[in-house]
Design an enzyme around this catalytic site. Sequence first.
Site, PDB file in Angstrom:
ATOM      1  N   HIS A  40       0.879  -1.175   0.000  1.00  0.00           N
ATOM      2  CA  HIS A  40       0.000   0.000   0.000  1.00  0.00           C
ATOM      3  C   HIS A  40       0.917   1.226   0.000  1.00  0.00           C
ATOM      4  CE1 HIS A  40      -2.816   2.934   1.763  1.00  0.00           C
ATOM      5  NE2 HIS A  40      -3.795   2.091   1.523  1.00  0.00           N
ATOM      6  N   ASP A  99       2.970  -4.492   8.146  1.00  0.00           N
ATOM      7  CA  ASP A  99       1.746  -3.715   7.977  1.00  0.00           C
ATOM      8  C   ASP A  99       0.579  -4.698   8.101  1.00  0.00           C
ATOM      9  OD1 ASP A  99      -0.523  -2.510   6.998  1.00  0.00           O
ATOM     10  OD2 ASP A  99       0.439  -1.621   5.233  1.00  0.00           O
ATOM     11  N   GLN A 124      -4.564  -5.250   6.744  1.00  0.00           N
ATOM     12  CA  GLN A 124      -5.514  -6.204   6.142  1.00  0.00           C
ATOM     13  C   GLN A 124      -5.462  -7.571   6.811  1.00  0.00           C
ATOM     14  OE1 GLN A 124      -7.783  -5.519   3.833  1.00  0.00           O
ATOM     15  NE2 GLN A 124      -7.087  -3.432   3.439  1.00  0.00           N
ATOM     16  N   LYS A 176     -10.548  -0.755  10.047  1.00  0.00           N
ATOM     17  CA  LYS A 176     -10.637  -1.988   9.255  1.00  0.00           C
ATOM     18  C   LYS A 176     -10.875  -3.198  10.158  1.00  0.00           C
ATOM     19  CE  LYS A 176      -7.974  -0.170   5.431  1.00  0.00           C
ATOM     20  NZ  LYS A 176      -6.691  -0.099   4.729  1.00  0.00           N
ATOM     21  N   CYS A 203      -4.624   2.369  -3.766  1.00  0.00           N
ATOM     22  CA  CYS A 203      -3.391   2.895  -3.151  1.00  0.00           C
ATOM     23  C   CYS A 203      -2.229   1.937  -3.345  1.00  0.00           C
ATOM     24  CB  CYS A 203      -3.587   3.185  -1.664  1.00  0.00           C
ATOM     25  SG  CYS A 203      -4.855   4.389  -1.335  1.00  0.00           S
TER      26      CYS A 203
HETATM   27  C1  LIG Z   1      -5.763   0.625   4.469  1.00  0.00           C
HETATM   28  C2  LIG Z   1      -4.344   0.218   4.448  1.00  0.00           C
HETATM   29  C3  LIG Z   1      -3.343   1.078   4.891  1.00  0.00           C
HETATM   30  C4  LIG Z   1      -3.618   2.483   5.341  1.00  0.00           C
HETATM   31  O1  LIG Z   1      -4.495   2.501   6.413  1.00  0.00           O
HETATM   32  P1  LIG Z   1      -5.084   3.901   6.943  1.00  0.00           P
HETATM   33  O2  LIG Z   1      -6.175   3.473   7.865  1.00  0.00           O
HETATM   34  O3  LIG Z   1      -5.606   4.617   5.729  1.00  0.00           O
HETATM   35  O4  LIG Z   1      -3.983   4.624   7.611  1.00  0.00           O
HETATM   36  C5  LIG Z   1      -2.055   0.628   4.869  1.00  0.00           C
HETATM   37  N1  LIG Z   1      -1.758  -0.606   4.477  1.00  0.00           N
HETATM   38  C6  LIG Z   1      -2.691  -1.475   4.053  1.00  0.00           C
HETATM   39  C7  LIG Z   1      -2.297  -2.846   3.630  1.00  0.00           C
HETATM   40  C8  LIG Z   1      -4.018  -1.077   4.017  1.00  0.00           C
HETATM   41  O5  LIG Z   1      -4.951  -1.919   3.589  1.00  0.00           O
END
Ligand SMILES: *Cc1c(COP(=O)(O)O)cnc(C)c1O
Length: 417
Positions: free
Chosen positions: A134, A211, A214, A237, A375
């Site tokens: 992302h 990260d 997800q 999320k 993104c």
């Molecule tokens: C949504 C997402 C982000 C960013 O999250 P925010 O809530 O917009 O800060 C970063 N990495 C992954 C894999 C995402 O799905």
Amino acid sequence: MTDLSVANTANQPAFDVDSIRRDFPILSQQVNGKPLVYLDNGASAQKPAAVLDAMDRYYREMHSNVHRGAHTLGDRATAAFEGARETVRSFLNAESTREIIWTRGTTEAINLVANGLAPRLRAGDEILVTHMEHHANIVPWQMVAERTGAKVVPIQVTPAGELDLDSFHSLLNDRTRVLALTHVSNVLGTVNPVMELVGEAKKRGVLTLLDGAQAVPHYQPDVQALDCDFYVFSSHKLFGPTGIGVLYGKAELLEAMPPYQGGGEMIERVSFERTTWNVLPYKFEAGTPAIAEAVGLGAAIDYLGRLDRQAMEAAESALLARANDLVATVPGMEIIGTAAKKVPVMSFKIAGLHPSDIGTLLDQQGIAIRTGHHCAMPLMDFYGVPGTARASFAFYNTLDEVEQLFTALQKIQRLFA
Ligand SMILES: *Cc1c(COP(=O)(O)O)cnc(C)c1O
């Protein structure tokens, strides 16, 4: 409605999706004259009443600023706020609440780490990311690279959407300082072999950030078992409110990092001669925090804790399997991301249709999906597409909804492709 009940061995009640759906007030509405089918969970998930009620109750009964200790409401607010931090610690199996930093979300957490590690980076150093990141796990590193002369290097992805482990091994070298990679891809749904990659990186003394944005909606990560240095995710999320997220970091690394922002709360003592920093985790929490949001996130994690995890994962796998089975019923439909290990996320294209038209036509049927570059422009370039359509499922989705999606796609394909 299709029966999604999944038996389980633990003698707990079966996973009853109909009753779970009643916990999410927003799901029982009509959109464009049709019952809402919400398949955009990868962008943001819906909130159970338990979260809404916890935040409402917080504001009605205990709101005040935290950590001031001057009166009863302040004590209540602080207890609720720090209680939520403990809930997150337990969810991640972190060693201590000192290692749980509140941020605005995944994006801010990665920016915080990138800035915090900047003093360790020199010209020629390398920051390994992947081609499926992302933008939130690319751009902050590019900004720090610009300042320090370090370089951001992407690990390649295979056409199926898995990480190319040969590429990883050939890129990991003596100049590598940081490995920052996504646990689960937001576009492809790929679950990366993070345990193995973190292990390889650690052997070389490379710092690791995962990260988890997800990953956490589908799995409960154990940061001590993963042994990563940093793990980040967003509340919204994970069925919690917007405006808050989490940075987990190993205490000794957080101790060594400079503060991210200056202001109230993050200091021990301020004078014009010399200002000293507060202890962890407050050193990284300048200003009044998102108190109600922390309480809401805690309630979301508590809610998830009451579900049968195994049954939930089985139900999610069943959704993805049904979707995969139905792909052949839509002429010209192609899945992007066919990794062996996936969460229920389905990026796709349909020959003769622009992704954004697919999204608009589905919306007219009450079906919400996401379209665009997600993104992840480098990944779109890799697949040679301007964007994809993406259906992303949560445990409250039903097999019936998967079928409605495909019935709608068949119709759209017939009429417009
Ligand atoms: C949504 C997402 C982000 C960013 O999250 P925010 O809530 O917009 O800060 C970063 N990495 C992954 C894999 C995402 O799905």
